[in-house]
Design a protein around this motif. Structure first.
Motif, PDB file in Angstrom:
ATOM      1  N   MET A  14       0.739  -1.107   0.168  1.00 40.76           N
ATOM      2  CA  MET A  14       0.057  -0.108  -0.167  1.00 40.76           C
ATOM      3  C   MET A  14       0.756   1.356   0.130  1.00 40.76           C
ATOM      4  O   MET A  14       0.657   2.290  -0.608  1.00 40.76           O
ATOM      5  CB  MET A  14      -0.915   0.003   1.179  1.00 40.76           C
ATOM      6  CG  MET A  14      -1.905   1.109   1.413  1.00 40.76           C
ATOM      7  SD  MET A  14      -2.615   1.059  -0.042  1.00 40.76           S
ATOM      8  CE  MET A  14      -3.879  -0.291   0.020  1.00 40.76           C
ATOM      9  N   GLU A  15       1.976   1.393   0.553  1.00 44.14           N
ATOM     10  CA  GLU A  15       2.925   2.451   0.745  1.00 44.14           C
ATOM     11  C   GLU A  15       3.476   2.715  -0.623  1.00 44.14           C
ATOM     12  O   GLU A  15       3.461   4.108  -0.873  1.00 44.14           O
ATOM     13  CB  GLU A  15       3.959   2.129   1.636  1.00 44.14           C
ATOM     14  CG  GLU A  15       4.891   3.450   1.896  1.00 44.14           C
ATOM     15  CD  GLU A  15       6.267   3.039   2.515  1.00 44.14           C
ATOM     16  OE1 GLU A  15       6.967   4.055   3.047  1.00 44.14           O
ATOM     17  OE2 GLU A  15       6.493   1.926   3.018  1.00 44.14           O
ATOM     18  N   THR A  16       3.682   2.056  -1.284  1.00 44.77           N
ATOM     19  CA  THR A  16       4.368   2.198  -2.594  1.00 44.77           C
ATOM     20  C   THR A  16       3.226   2.491  -3.728  1.00 44.77           C
ATOM     21  O   THR A  16       3.388   3.413  -4.468  1.00 44.77           O
ATOM     22  CB  THR A  16       5.142   0.959  -3.120  1.00 44.77           C
ATOM     23  OG1 THR A  16       6.213   0.400  -2.317  1.00 44.77           O
ATOM     24  CG2 THR A  16       5.849   1.310  -4.542  1.00 44.77           C
ATOM     25  N   THR A  17       2.043   1.830  -3.608  1.00 43.40           N
ATOM     26  CA  THR A  17       1.041   2.061  -4.327  1.00 43.40           C
ATOM     27  C   THR A  17       0.418   3.888  -4.152  1.00 43.40           C
ATOM     28  O   THR A  17       0.293   4.139  -5.365  1.00 43.40           O
ATOM     29  CB  THR A  17      -0.107   1.202  -4.152  1.00 43.40           C
ATOM     30  OG1 THR A  17       0.015  -0.252  -4.582  1.00 43.40           O
ATOM     31  CG2 THR A  17      -1.344   1.548  -5.034  1.00 43.40           C
ATOM     32  N   LYS A  18       0.498   4.139  -2.847  1.00 49.00           N
ATOM     33  CA  LYS A  18      -0.070   5.553  -2.611  1.00 49.00           C
ATOM     34  C   LYS A  18       1.047   6.251  -3.137  1.00 49.00           C
ATOM     35  O   LYS A  18       0.821   7.500  -3.671  1.00 49.00           O
ATOM     36  CB  LYS A  18      -0.222   5.622  -1.195  1.00 49.00           C
ATOM     37  CG  LYS A  18      -1.285   4.970  -0.513  1.00 49.00           C
ATOM     38  CD  LYS A  18      -1.465   5.157   0.867  1.00 49.00           C
ATOM     39  CE  LYS A  18      -3.063   4.871   1.182  1.00 49.00           C
ATOM     40  NZ  LYS A  18      -3.263   4.923   2.657  1.00 49.00           N
ATOM     41  N   ALA A  19       2.312   6.049  -3.071  1.00 53.39           N
ATOM     42  CA  ALA A  19       3.285   6.856  -3.385  1.00 53.39           C
ATOM     43  C   ALA A  19       3.409   7.198  -4.821  1.00 53.39           C
ATOM     44  O   ALA A  19       3.540   8.230  -5.430  1.00 53.39           O
ATOM     45  CB  ALA A  19       4.618   6.446  -2.997  1.00 53.39           C
ATOM     46  N   VAL A  20       3.238   5.930  -5.609  1.00 49.61           N
ATOM     47  CA  VAL A  20       3.302   6.069  -7.092  1.00 49.61           C
ATOM     48  C   VAL A  20       1.929   6.737  -7.795  1.00 49.61           C
ATOM     49  O   VAL A  20       2.079   7.449  -8.814  1.00 49.61           O
ATOM     50  CB  VAL A  20       3.421   4.725  -7.507  1.00 49.61           C
ATOM     51  CG1 VAL A  20       3.518   4.860  -9.219  1.00 49.61           C
ATOM     52  CG2 VAL A  20       4.780   4.154  -7.162  1.00 49.61           C
ATOM     53  N   PHE A  21       0.963   6.529  -6.992  1.00 49.26           N
ATOM     54  CA  PHE A  21      -0.364   7.133  -7.469  1.00 49.26           C
ATOM     55  C   PHE A  21      -0.183   8.687  -7.246  1.00 49.26           C
ATOM     56  O   PHE A  21      -0.868   9.349  -8.017  1.00 49.26           O
ATOM     57  CB  PHE A  21      -1.438   6.479  -6.983  1.00 49.26           C
ATOM     58  CG  PHE A  21      -2.844   7.216  -6.846  1.00 49.26           C
ATOM     59  CD1 PHE A  21      -3.435   6.896  -8.388  1.00 49.26           C
ATOM     60  CD2 PHE A  21      -3.848   7.732  -6.132  1.00 49.26           C
ATOM     61  CE1 PHE A  21      -4.677   7.476  -8.754  1.00 49.26           C
ATOM     62  CE2 PHE A  21      -5.036   8.329  -6.536  1.00 49.26           C
ATOM     63  CZ  PHE A  21      -5.291   8.062  -7.506  1.00 49.26           C
ATOM     64  N   LYS A  22       0.596   8.982  -6.194  1.00 47.00           N
ATOM     65  CA  LYS A  22       0.710  10.560  -5.784  1.00 47.00           C
ATOM     66  C   LYS A  22       1.509  11.157  -7.133  1.00 47.00           C
ATOM     67  O   LYS A  22       1.184  12.302  -7.353  1.00 47.00           O
ATOM     68  CB  LYS A  22       1.391  10.830  -4.548  1.00 47.00           C
ATOM     69  CG  LYS A  22       1.590  12.416  -4.026  1.00 47.00           C
ATOM     70  CD  LYS A  22       0.308  12.953  -3.807  1.00 47.00           C
ATOM     71  CE  LYS A  22       0.574  14.019  -3.313  1.00 47.00           C
ATOM     72  NZ  LYS A  22       1.443  15.337  -3.849  1.00 47.00           N
ATOM     73  N   ILE A  23       2.663  10.438  -7.531  1.00 44.55           N
ATOM     74  CA  ILE A  23       3.302  10.732  -8.699  1.00 44.55           C
ATOM     75  C   ILE A  23       2.395  11.148  -9.817  1.00 44.55           C
ATOM     76  O   ILE A  23       2.290  12.042 -10.548  1.00 44.55           O
ATOM     77  CB  ILE A  23       4.419   9.842  -9.219  1.00 44.55           C
ATOM     78  CG1 ILE A  23       5.445   9.827  -7.792  1.00 44.55           C
ATOM     79  CG2 ILE A  23       4.885  10.277 -10.405  1.00 44.55           C
ATOM     80  CD1 ILE A  23       6.442   8.735  -8.212  1.00 44.55           C
ATOM     81  N   SER A  24       1.294  10.127 -10.085  1.00 49.55           N
ATOM     82  CA  SER A  24       0.770  10.346 -11.094  1.00 49.55           C
ATOM     83  C   SER A  24      -0.468  11.522 -11.182  1.00 49.55           C
ATOM     84  O   SER A  24      -0.838  12.184 -11.916  1.00 49.55           O
ATOM     85  CB  SER A  24      -0.117   8.987 -11.369  1.00 49.55           C
ATOM     86  OG  SER A  24       0.798   7.983 -11.593  1.00 49.55           O
ATOM     87  N   VAL A  25      -0.767  11.586  -9.732  1.00 48.99           N
ATOM     88  CA  VAL A  25      -1.902  12.734  -9.569  1.00 48.99           C
ATOM     89  C   VAL A  25      -1.080  14.069  -9.725  1.00 48.99           C
ATOM     90  O   VAL A  25      -1.632  15.082 -10.374  1.00 48.99           O
ATOM     91  CB  VAL A  25      -2.562  12.725  -8.195  1.00 48.99           C
ATOM     92  CG1 VAL A  25      -3.204  13.999  -7.989  1.00 48.99           C
ATOM     93  CG2 VAL A  25      -3.267  11.419  -8.111  1.00 48.99           C
ATOM     94  N   ASP A  26       0.217  14.061  -9.380  1.00 50.23           N
ATOM     95  CA  ASP A  26       1.025  15.381  -9.470  1.00 50.23           C
ATOM     96  C   ASP A  26       1.395  15.717 -10.772  1.00 50.23           C
ATOM     97  O   ASP A  26       1.035  16.810 -11.363  1.00 50.23           O
ATOM     98  CB  ASP A  26       2.229  15.084  -8.783  1.00 50.23           C
ATOM     99  CG  ASP A  26       2.067  15.520  -7.303  1.00 50.23           C
ATOM    100  OD1 ASP A  26       1.148  15.625  -6.940  1.00 50.23           O
ATOM    101  OD2 ASP A  26       3.293  15.445  -6.428  1.00 50.23           O
ATOM    102  N   VAL A  27       1.517  14.931 -11.756  1.00 51.50           N
ATOM    103  CA  VAL A  27       1.997  14.893 -13.039  1.00 51.50           C
ATOM    104  C   VAL A  27       0.690  15.665 -14.086  1.00 51.50           C
ATOM    105  O   VAL A  27       0.839  16.574 -14.726  1.00 51.50           O
ATOM    106  CB  VAL A  27       2.588  13.898 -13.898  1.00 51.50           C
ATOM    107  CG1 VAL A  27       1.498  12.625 -14.285  1.00 51.50           C
ATOM    108  CG2 VAL A  27       3.019  14.389 -15.269  1.00 51.50           C
TER     109      VAL A  27
END
Length: 458
Positions: free
Chosen positions: A189-202
């Protein structure tokens, strides 16, 4: 003089194309400050030879990523969280330091799409900015569609799939399984949330910049570029200089393998490389090795440090001795030069976008073995849209067997259709970067925009 800060996400597949872009800008008279993390700066500069043609215009610098030196950078969630907390402030300090020196103030920030936080730093410092997406438009589409995916009930607010429903943006773009979304591959979950945050940011950053550029070409993804019209293709960047020495590698390239390739007949060698991130368990690694042995074909295999989940790489008993006469194993290869070599018959690849482009511009057919993220959509392009390669089928236990590997190798090499399609695609890709081509024109316009001085703030 225009002075650009270029900042990649700290991963091998991101650093290399951003350095290619930085080199192109420097050769056009733009001053470039290339910003790596401290750890990656040491890796890159250990293999870096500054070319005379840059005329001193490209400077490699570093800022900390917030982790201690002993911490594991392969833990993507932990690394990304640390980057978000630490690097924006450090980048702002770097910009202020350069500007206070007074000679060559920063005029533009070019951020990797996965380092979109740098766009907010640019805005805060009154610096114009642009995004460079180092992969395909198809891989950026999920990030740009997050709001729709949530509204349609396909994913939740953390990016986790709710429906097992294939996502089809267009009939000529790769369909996406929810389990293959760029942020959904990682398993914790930690990594999924982090990578999803990157996607939201871009997705957010794309609305804040005048330019969103992409290391792709109109003729590789025509429908994707027609749908996402703001994204401007300027690649493949390496295509106009594909035989040059490539910089930005984290490992030392073994150039001796090129002499080994010289000793093999035209279109005879299987080249195998899985990039910087793919991990194998021992059973799958052994099946791959035994599949190469069963094929009875010459092979050049890149087995980098840390490629298996075990502490050391272990080959099947007797494998090295039995294949010594026709096999060569190296820890890292000069991949562009390998793929351009006439003895290479096909590329067994993880289908990272850099590797995909390198295979495409050399007219080499693929055997696809994707591991994560955009590699699945790249496989779909190769197998179903461009038709210049084949994928593997797993058995009932989830493994790709030695017999499957042998069979697909034989099919790919014996069916000349794949080589023909690969050569046709090579022609299309190269036309885009030649003078007068769409990517050539777009890059020229982008450089002209970079050189325009931004009006001073009130």
């Amino acid at each position: 003089m225009a002075h650009v800060i270029v900042i990649p996400y700290p991963a091998q597949g991101h650093v290399i194309p951003l350095i290619e872009l930085g080199q192109r800008l420097a050769n056009e008279g733009v001053r470039v400050t290339f910003v790596n993390t401290e750890v990656n700066h040491k890796l890159v500069t250990s293999t870096w030879t500054e070319q005379e043609s840059f005329k001193g215009l490209m400077n490699m610098v570093s800022i900390p990523d917030g982790l201690d030196s002993w911490e594991d950078r392969s833990e993507v969630g932990k690394l990304t969280e640390s980057i978000m907390k630490t690097m924006p402030g450090k980048l702002e300090e770097l910009i202020e330091m350069i500007n206070n020196e007074g000679t060559h103030k920063v005029t533009c920030v070019i951020a990797d799409g996965c380092a979109a936080w740098a766009i907010r730093v640019a805005k805060k410092t009154g610096t114009k900015s642009a995004i460079f997406w180092p992969s395909s438009v198809a891989s950026l589409a999920p990030a740009l569609s997050i709001t729709k995916l949530i509204d349609y009930g396909i994913i939740d607010n953390n990016g986790l799939p709710i429906k097992d429903q294939t996502i089809v943006v267009s009939q000529t773009m790769p369909p996406i399984k929810p389990s293959n979304l760029p942020w959904a591959f990682v398993g914790d979950m930690e990594t999924t949330k982090a990578v999803f945050k990157i996607s939201v940011d871009v997705a957010e950053a794309a609305t804040m910049t005048e330019w969103v550029t992409c290391n792709s070409a109109n003729d590789l993804e025509p429908d994707a570029f027609s749908i996402y019209s703001k994204i401007v293709p300027i690649g493949p960047l390496l295509a106009s200089n594909r035989l040059a020495d490539q910089t930005g590698h984290f490992w030392q390239e073994d150039f001796t393998c090129l002499k080994w390739l010289d000793q093999n007949p035209v279109c005879s060698v299987i080249y195998i490389a899985f990039g910087s991130f793919t991990l194998f368990d021992q059973r799958q690694f052994e099946e791959l090795a035994l599949g190469l042995e069963l094929s009875n074909k010459p092979f050049l295999w890149v087995v980098r440090p840390g490629m298996t989940k075990e502490s050391t790489v272990s080959y099947p008993d007797g494998f090295i001795e039995r294949t010594r006469a026709r096999g060569r194993i190296v820890s890292w290869a000069p991949q562009q030069k390998v793929l351009a070599h006439p003895s290479v018959a096909c590329f067994l690849s993880h289908c990272g976008w850099n590797s995909t482009l390198e295979g495409v511009i050399n007219g080499v057919p693929f055997l696809c073995w994707p591991y994560s993220s955009d590699q699945f959509s790249n496989q779909t392009y190769i197998c179903d849209i461009w038709k210049n390669g084949l994928g593997f089928d797993k058995d009932e236990t989830g493994y790709i067997t030695r017999e499957e590997i042998k069979g697909k190798l034989e099919h790919l090499v014996s069916d000349k259709t794949f080589r023909g399609n690969a050569m046709d695609l090579k022609g299309k890709a190269l036309v885009n970067v030649e003078e007068g081509g769409s990517s050539y024109k777009n890059l020229s316009n982008f450089i002209d925009w970079i050189k325009i001085k931004m009006p001073a703030r009130d």
